[in-house]
Design a protein around this motif. Structure first.
Motif, PDB file in Angstrom:
ATOM      1  N   GLU A  41       0.809  -1.220   0.000  1.00 23.91           N
ATOM      2  CA  GLU A  41       0.000   0.000   0.000  1.00 23.91           C
ATOM      3  C   GLU A  41       0.842   1.270   0.000  1.00 23.91           C
ATOM      4  O   GLU A  41       0.349   2.336  -0.355  1.00 23.91           O
ATOM      5  CB  GLU A  41      -0.987  -0.003   1.170  1.00 23.91           C
ATOM      6  N   HIS A  42       2.131   1.159   0.340  1.00 25.85           N
ATOM      7  CA  HIS A  42       3.011   2.331   0.300  1.00 25.85           C
ATOM      8  C   HIS A  42       4.243   2.048  -0.556  1.00 25.85           C
ATOM      9  O   HIS A  42       4.528   0.889  -0.881  1.00 25.85           O
ATOM     10  CB  HIS A  42       3.456   2.724   1.713  1.00 25.85           C
ATOM     11  N   GLU A  66      -4.768   1.519  -3.972  1.00 24.10           N
ATOM     12  CA  GLU A  66      -3.862   1.893  -2.884  1.00 24.10           C
ATOM     13  C   GLU A  66      -2.445   1.394  -3.155  1.00 24.10           C
ATOM     14  O   GLU A  66      -1.518   1.689  -2.396  1.00 24.10           O
ATOM     15  CB  GLU A  66      -4.345   1.293  -1.546  1.00 24.10           C
ATOM     16  N   ASP A  67      -2.250   0.639  -4.221  1.00 23.19           N
ATOM     17  CA  ASP A  67      -0.950   0.010  -4.491  1.00 23.19           C
ATOM     18  C   ASP A  67       0.119   1.048  -4.843  1.00 23.19           C
ATOM     19  O   ASP A  67      -0.097   1.914  -5.680  1.00 23.19           O
ATOM     20  CB  ASP A  67      -1.089  -1.025  -5.617  1.00 23.19           C
ATOM     21  N   SER A  68       1.248   0.954  -4.170  1.00 24.50           N
ATOM     22  CA  SER A  68       2.293   1.961  -4.379  1.00 24.50           C
ATOM     23  C   SER A  68       3.683   1.376  -4.618  1.00 24.50           C
ATOM     24  O   SER A  68       4.618   2.109  -4.944  1.00 24.50           O
ATOM     25  CB  SER A  68       2.344   2.914  -3.190  1.00 24.50           C
ATOM     26  N   ASN A 113       0.784   4.698  -9.408  1.00 21.72           N
ATOM     27  CA  ASN A 113       0.514   4.797  -7.979  1.00 21.72           C
ATOM     28  C   ASN A 113      -0.987   4.877  -7.663  1.00 21.72           C
ATOM     29  O   ASN A 113      -1.724   5.650  -8.264  1.00 21.72           O
ATOM     30  CB  ASN A 113       1.214   6.046  -7.421  1.00 21.72           C
ATOM     31  N   ASP A 114      -1.423   4.056  -6.709  1.00 21.58           N
ATOM     32  CA  ASP A 114      -2.803   4.065  -6.216  1.00 21.58           C
ATOM     33  C   ASP A 114      -3.844   3.903  -7.330  1.00 21.58           C
ATOM     34  O   ASP A 114      -4.881   4.563  -7.325  1.00 21.58           O
ATOM     35  CB  ASP A 114      -3.082   5.368  -5.437  1.00 21.58           C
TER      36      ASP A 114
HETATM   37 CA    CA Z   1      -0.685   3.876  -1.700  1.00 24.59          CA
END
Ligand code: CA
Ligand code: CA
Length: 125
Positions: A41-42, A66-68, A113-114
């Protein structure tokens, strides 16, 4: 008695090898199980991690958009789908945000991102 000595020494060899591998340093920065595709997620492989061995057309809400950061630890081989394509909408819809080659790790990507919502394993990008 012989058998148990053998098992003990085998275990010792294994532990030595495992320690050696750990000491040799990471092959990649990302903590992702072998054979799986992971998304965090970050950025920099932090926050909660999702991991999949297969395809997923509808990511869970906590990782969708939310994938980063991402890592493809898929197994390579002849005729094996070892690339991962990530899409911006569920059901492989929208557009492809990212395509990872086997072994590829991406600690940050502003465009992707996200935005991920689904992914599939593929023969190539
Ligand atoms: Ca994220
Ligand atoms: Ca999206």
């Amino acid at each position: 008695m012989k058998k148990s000595r053998l098992l003990t020494s085998t275990a010792a060899v294994f532990l030595t090898l495992a320690a050696g591998l750990a000491a040799a340093g990471p092959a990649g920065a990302a903590d992702c199980p072998s054979g799986e595709f992971c998304a965090w997620e970050h950025a920099d492989y932090t926050g909660q991690r999702a991991n999949w061995s297969g395809d997923d057309g509808w990511w869970e809400s906590w990782i969708a958009d939310e994938d980063s950061s991402w890592a493809n630890h898929g197994i390579s081989g002849p005729g094996i789908k070892d690339h991962v394509k990530v899409y911006s909408a569920s059901g492989l819809g929208g557009h492809m945000t990212l395509c990872l080659a086997p072994g590829q790790e991406v600690n940050h990507n502003a465009a992707a991102n996200d935005d991920g919502d689904s992914h599939t394993w593929a023969m190539s990008c």
